[in-house]
Enzyme design. Sequence first.
Site, PDB file in Angstrom:
ATOM      1  N   ASP A   1       0.865  -1.186   0.000  1.00  0.00           N
ATOM      2  CA  ASP A   1       0.000   0.000   0.000  1.00  0.00           C
ATOM      3  C   ASP A   1       0.898   1.231   0.000  1.00  0.00           C
ATOM      4  O   ASP A   1       1.199   1.789   1.064  1.00  0.00           O
ATOM      5  CB  ASP A   1      -0.895   0.010   1.249  1.00  0.00           C
ATOM      6  CG  ASP A   1      -1.851  -1.169   1.291  1.00  0.00           C
ATOM      7  OD1 ASP A   1      -2.561  -1.389   0.299  1.00  0.00           O
ATOM      8  OD2 ASP A   1      -1.889  -1.875   2.321  1.00  0.00           O
TER       9      ASP A   1
ATOM     10  N   LYS B   1     -11.966  -4.583  -2.734  1.00  0.00           N
ATOM     11  CA  LYS B   1     -13.162  -4.682  -1.872  1.00  0.00           C
ATOM     12  C   LYS B   1     -14.404  -4.260  -2.652  1.00  0.00           C
ATOM     13  O   LYS B   1     -15.135  -3.342  -2.276  1.00  0.00           O
ATOM     14  CB  LYS B   1     -13.002  -3.876  -0.597  1.00  0.00           C
ATOM     15  CG  LYS B   1     -11.867  -4.397   0.268  1.00  0.00           C
ATOM     16  CD  LYS B   1     -12.029  -4.140   1.729  1.00  0.00           C
ATOM     17  CE  LYS B   1     -10.886  -4.754   2.514  1.00  0.00           C
ATOM     18  NZ  LYS B   1      -9.567  -4.175   2.222  1.00  0.00           N
TER      19      LYS B   1
ATOM     20  N   ASP C   1     -20.646  -3.731  -5.397  1.00  0.00           N
ATOM     21  CA  ASP C   1     -21.469  -3.042  -6.397  1.00  0.00           C
ATOM     22  C   ASP C   1     -22.455  -4.042  -6.987  1.00  0.00           C
ATOM     23  O   ASP C   1     -22.478  -5.213  -6.586  1.00  0.00           O
ATOM     24  CB  ASP C   1     -20.539  -2.463  -7.485  1.00  0.00           C
ATOM     25  CG  ASP C   1     -21.091  -1.180  -8.091  1.00  0.00           C
ATOM     26  OD1 ASP C   1     -22.324  -1.067  -8.227  1.00  0.00           O
ATOM     27  OD2 ASP C   1     -20.282  -0.304  -8.437  1.00  0.00           O
ATOM     28  N   ILE C   2     -23.233  -3.595  -7.937  1.00  0.00           N
ATOM     29  CA  ILE C   2     -24.076  -4.549  -8.655  1.00  0.00           C
ATOM     30  C   ILE C   2     -23.168  -5.469  -9.481  1.00  0.00           C
ATOM     31  O   ILE C   2     -22.029  -5.099  -9.806  1.00  0.00           O
ATOM     32  CB  ILE C   2     -25.097  -3.830  -9.576  1.00  0.00           C
ATOM     33  CG1 ILE C   2     -24.389  -2.923 -10.586  1.00  0.00           C
ATOM     34  CG2 ILE C   2     -26.094  -3.035  -8.739  1.00  0.00           C
ATOM     35  CD1 ILE C   2     -25.308  -2.389 -11.672  1.00  0.00           C
TER      36      ILE C   2
ATOM     37  N   ILE D   1     -21.250  -4.322 -12.788  1.00  0.00           N
ATOM     38  CA  ILE D   1     -20.138  -3.366 -12.623  1.00  0.00           C
ATOM     39  C   ILE D   1     -18.940  -4.039 -11.949  1.00  0.00           C
ATOM     40  O   ILE D   1     -17.790  -3.784 -12.322  1.00  0.00           O
ATOM     41  CB  ILE D   1     -20.601  -2.112 -11.843  1.00  0.00           C
ATOM     42  CG1 ILE D   1     -21.839  -1.485 -12.514  1.00  0.00           C
ATOM     43  CG2 ILE D   1     -19.472  -1.084 -11.728  1.00  0.00           C
ATOM     44  CD1 ILE D   1     -21.674  -1.156 -13.993  1.00  0.00           C
TER      45      ILE D   1
ATOM     46  N   GLY E   1       1.165  -7.334  13.102  1.00  0.00           N
ATOM     47  CA  GLY E   1       2.168  -6.259  13.196  1.00  0.00           C
ATOM     48  C   GLY E   1       1.557  -4.968  13.673  1.00  0.00           C
ATOM     49  O   GLY E   1       1.128  -4.859  14.828  1.00  0.00           O
TER      50      GLY E   1
ATOM     51  N   PRO F   1       2.843 -12.424  14.322  1.00  0.00           N
ATOM     52  CA  PRO F   1       3.013 -13.363  13.206  1.00  0.00           C
ATOM     53  C   PRO F   1       2.812 -14.805  13.679  1.00  0.00           C
ATOM     54  O   PRO F   1       3.270 -15.181  14.759  1.00  0.00           O
ATOM     55  CB  PRO F   1       4.468 -13.139  12.768  1.00  0.00           C
ATOM     56  CG  PRO F   1       4.789 -11.750  13.208  1.00  0.00           C
ATOM     57  CD  PRO F   1       4.023 -11.540  14.481  1.00  0.00           C
TER      58      PRO F   1
ATOM     59  N   GLY G   1       1.439  -6.000   5.925  1.00  0.00           N
ATOM     60  CA  GLY G   1       1.798  -4.825   5.143  1.00  0.00           C
ATOM     61  C   GLY G   1       2.943  -4.055   5.747  1.00  0.00           C
ATOM     62  O   GLY G   1       4.124  -4.400   5.588  1.00  0.00           O
TER      63      GLY G   1
HETATM   64  P1  BMP Z   1      -0.964  -3.622   7.601  1.00  0.00           P
HETATM   65  O1  BMP Z   1      -0.265  -4.978   7.875  1.00  0.00           O
HETATM   66  O2  BMP Z   1      -0.019  -2.589   7.143  1.00  0.00           O
HETATM   67  O3  BMP Z   1      -1.845  -3.208   8.715  1.00  0.00           O
HETATM   68  O4  BMP Z   1      -1.887  -3.867   6.298  1.00  0.00           O
HETATM   69  C1  BMP Z   1      -2.976  -4.706   6.316  1.00  0.00           C
HETATM   70  C2  BMP Z   1      -3.521  -4.845   4.933  1.00  0.00           C
HETATM   71  O5  BMP Z   1      -4.676  -5.681   4.995  1.00  0.00           O
HETATM   72  C3  BMP Z   1      -3.981  -3.547   4.296  1.00  0.00           C
HETATM   73  O6  BMP Z   1      -3.730  -3.641   2.895  1.00  0.00           O
HETATM   74  C4  BMP Z   1      -5.488  -3.507   4.535  1.00  0.00           C
HETATM   75  O7  BMP Z   1      -6.183  -2.874   3.475  1.00  0.00           O
HETATM   76  C5  BMP Z   1      -5.840  -4.992   4.539  1.00  0.00           C
HETATM   77  N1  BMP Z   1      -6.999  -5.350   5.376  1.00  0.00           N
HETATM   78  C6  BMP Z   1      -7.005  -5.115   6.737  1.00  0.00           C
HETATM   79  O8  BMP Z   1      -6.079  -4.548   7.309  1.00  0.00           O
HETATM   80  N2  BMP Z   1      -8.108  -5.518   7.447  1.00  0.00           N
HETATM   81  C7  BMP Z   1      -9.173  -6.134   6.888  1.00  0.00           C
HETATM   82  O9  BMP Z   1     -10.106  -6.502   7.593  1.00  0.00           O
HETATM   83  C8  BMP Z   1      -9.154  -6.363   5.511  1.00  0.00           C
HETATM   84  C9  BMP Z   1      -8.061  -5.978   4.766  1.00  0.00           C
HETATM   85  O10 BMP Z   1      -8.026  -6.190   3.464  1.00  0.00           O
END
Ligand code: BMP
Length: 224
Positions: free
Chosen positions: A7, A63, A66-67, A70, A175, A181, A195
Amino acid sequence: MLVVAIDPPVREEKDRRIDILVRGVDEYVSGYKIGIPFLLKHGKQGIRRLRRLTEKPIIADLKLADIGDIMSTTVKHLANTGVNAVIAHAFVGYNGALETLMKTSMVTGIGIILVASMSHEGSREFIDKHIDEFLDLAVKAEVEGIVTPATRPNVIRYARERLGGSIKIYSPGIGIQGAEPGSALCAGADYEIVGRLITGSKNPGEAAREVREIQLKRWSKCHG
Ligand code: BMP
């Protein structure tokens, strides 16, 4: 077991070149998740570039909500980019939405992963109240996977018990969001999505290696 969420931040100086990142982490990861920030910053060209950098699966986390027509058009836009799966919301329902999307999934070969629960607190306000329906929907639609949060391992355990082994479970929340982990894997997840712990580290390759090591240690303890 480890999916890296890329991201990219808005500010350039905090950004990390995708090729340097991928070269560092690729040997430790099962795949990559990119989302709207990546798409806005790098476009479809960026996805194609990522595809050339790795042979691992790429999940486009749009995520979708939508219909059906689309959502299908959106997935068709990704058809020649090298994306292997797309994340969609479950709450849009089957008729006129996920039913159509699943047909496009069959045609394009792009798998669908449904959000069954989310990692933030607000997921309890609406989404989690419908977890049973979302899990039933995942089975009915024959999706490739679901998202359940590493921040609430009991939800992962519940989903795994209800689904058996056929649907993959992806769990974010490791994290920066607080989960350790390996903890989601021990609760029944197939993949932990990580991420910023990796992408924000000074040495992402080393961070990914450490996450893998902790995952394996915890995994062998809880399954040993
Ligand atoms: P991070 O480890 O930096 O917190 O990132 C988590 C990733 O998982 C992000 O891309 C976020 O959009 C995604 N995510 C989340 O954190 N929680 C959810 O419930 C669903 C996700 O897709």
